[in-house]
Write a protein that holds these residues in place. Sequence first.
Motif, mmCIF file in Angstrom:
data_model
loop_
_atom_site.group_PDB
_atom_site.id
_atom_site.type_symbol
_atom_site.label_atom_id
_atom_site.label_comp_id
_atom_site.label_asym_id
_atom_site.label_seq_id
_atom_site.Cartn_x
_atom_site.Cartn_y
_atom_site.Cartn_z
ATOM 1 N N UNK A 74 -64.128 -33.998 -29.419
ATOM 2 C CA UNK A 74 -63.277 -34.164 -28.241
ATOM 3 C C UNK A 74 -63.710 -33.216 -27.142
ATOM 4 N N UNK A 75 -63.403 -33.615 -25.919
ATOM 5 C CA UNK A 75 -63.575 -32.773 -24.741
ATOM 6 C C UNK A 75 -62.177 -32.453 -24.212
ATOM 7 N N UNK A 107 -59.709 -23.840 -18.621
ATOM 8 C CA UNK A 107 -60.692 -23.857 -19.700
ATOM 9 C C UNK A 107 -61.193 -25.268 -19.971
ATOM 10 N N UNK A 108 -62.485 -25.381 -20.219
ATOM 11 C CA UNK A 108 -63.118 -26.636 -20.613
ATOM 12 C C UNK A 108 -63.802 -26.400 -21.952
ATOM 13 N N UNK A 109 -63.543 -27.270 -22.930
ATOM 14 C CA UNK A 109 -64.076 -27.052 -24.272
ATOM 15 C C UNK A 109 -64.655 -28.330 -24.864
ATOM 16 N N UNK A 110 -65.637 -28.164 -25.724
ATOM 17 C CA UNK A 110 -66.142 -29.234 -26.575
ATOM 18 C C UNK A 110 -65.802 -28.851 -28.001
ATOM 19 N N UNK A 111 -64.979 -29.651 -28.666
ATOM 20 C CA UNK A 111 -64.491 -29.319 -30.001
ATOM 21 C C UNK A 111 -64.972 -30.322 -31.042
ATOM 22 N N UNK A 112 -65.324 -29.811 -32.196
ATOM 23 C CA UNK A 112 -65.617 -30.630 -33.370
ATOM 24 C C UNK A 112 -64.435 -30.501 -34.316
ATOM 25 N N UNK A 113 -63.916 -31.639 -34.771
ATOM 26 C CA UNK A 113 -62.732 -31.670 -35.628
ATOM 27 C C UNK A 113 -63.156 -32.057 -37.050
ATOM 28 N N UNK A 163 -64.585 -13.796 -13.204
ATOM 29 C CA UNK A 163 -64.100 -15.164 -13.002
ATOM 30 C C UNK A 163 -64.576 -16.185 -14.020
ATOM 31 N N UNK A 164 -65.764 -16.010 -14.577
ATOM 32 C CA UNK A 164 -66.275 -16.987 -15.540
ATOM 33 C C UNK A 164 -66.565 -16.297 -16.864
ATOM 34 N N UNK A 165 -66.049 -16.907 -17.942
ATOM 35 C CA UNK A 165 -66.202 -16.338 -19.273
ATOM 36 C C UNK A 165 -66.512 -17.430 -20.290
ATOM 37 N N UNK A 166 -67.155 -17.028 -21.372
ATOM 38 C CA UNK A 166 -67.478 -17.945 -22.467
ATOM 39 C C UNK A 166 -66.649 -17.537 -23.676
ATOM 40 N N UNK A 167 -65.942 -18.506 -24.230
ATOM 41 C CA UNK A 167 -65.060 -18.260 -25.362
ATOM 42 C C UNK A 167 -65.462 -19.098 -26.559
ATOM 43 N N UNK A 168 -64.914 -18.741 -27.694
ATOM 44 C CA UNK A 168 -64.991 -19.561 -28.890
ATOM 45 C C UNK A 168 -63.585 -19.931 -29.320
ATOM 46 N N UNK A 169 -63.390 -21.166 -29.759
ATOM 47 C CA UNK A 169 -62.059 -21.632 -30.162
ATOM 48 C C UNK A 169 -62.102 -22.135 -31.604
ATOM 49 N N UNK A 170 -61.089 -21.791 -32.372
ATOM 50 C CA UNK A 170 -60.945 -22.282 -33.732
ATOM 51 C C UNK A 170 -59.460 -22.536 -33.986
#
Length: 225
Positions: A74-75, A107-113, A163-170
Motif C-alpha cells: 500500500x501507499x 508523511x508518505x509511506x510505502x508499506x508491505x503487509x 523540514x524533511x526526514x526519513x522514517x521507518x514504520x512498523x
Amino acid sequence: MKNKLVILLVALSVASVTVAQAQQHIKTNNDIGLYGGFTQFDITTDNFITTSGQGWIGGLAASVALPHKWYNVSYTIQIAQNSMGIMAKPNLTSAQEEVDFNMITAQVAFLVHLKVIQEYLTIDVGPMIQYTGDLEVENERQGSYIIENYTRVTAKDIYKISPFNINGAVGVSAGFPSFKLRGQYIYGFTNILNQLNDEKFAGETNTSKFKGNQSMFALTAMIIF
C-alpha cells in the motif's frame, strides 16, 4: 504545503495504477482507505528533557491486494498534529516547568503487509518520507523561557525543526476487508534537530551538537472502499 500534499497524492495514485497494469495478467484487488486516529509523539534526544504528548492523525491509503502472494502493498499519505513537552524555566534561578509544543507533519509511506491470517491480520513495515512543520510553543507567554540544560536558548528559539526526514514504520493491522484497526510505530532515522546546528546562540555555554530522533505511535481506524 497543501499543494505539496496534492502532488504527493497524485503521484501515489499514478504509482498504484502502474503497479496494477504491470500485473494485469494476475488477479489483484485495488482498494482505497480513509483513516484517522490518535498519536503519541516524542523526540529522543540528550539535548532536551522531553515528555511525550498526544495528537491526532488522518490519511488516505491506496492498497494493492495480491492473493497469490504472502504479502500485500500500500501507499499512504497522512497528516498529523503532534504535541510534546520540553522542560524550561522563566529564568536561570527559577524551578523548571513543562513547556508544551505543537508540530504538524505530513508523511508518505510505502508499506508491505505480511499476511499472518490472510488479509485479516497483517504485520506492516516500510519506509516513510516526512515533511515537518515548525516546532511551535503552545503558550506564547512561555516563548521566552530558557530551555533546561542551556543558559541562552529559549523555547521560541528551537522552532527550526529539520523540514524533511526519513522514517521507518512498523505495525499491525487487524480487521475485515472493509474495516481495520492499525497500531503503528514510526521512528525517525534522520536527525530531526539538525537544522538547529545552523543557528548561533550568542553567549551560550553549552556547545554540544543538537541531535534527536522522532518517536511516534499511532492508533487508527480505517474504512476501506
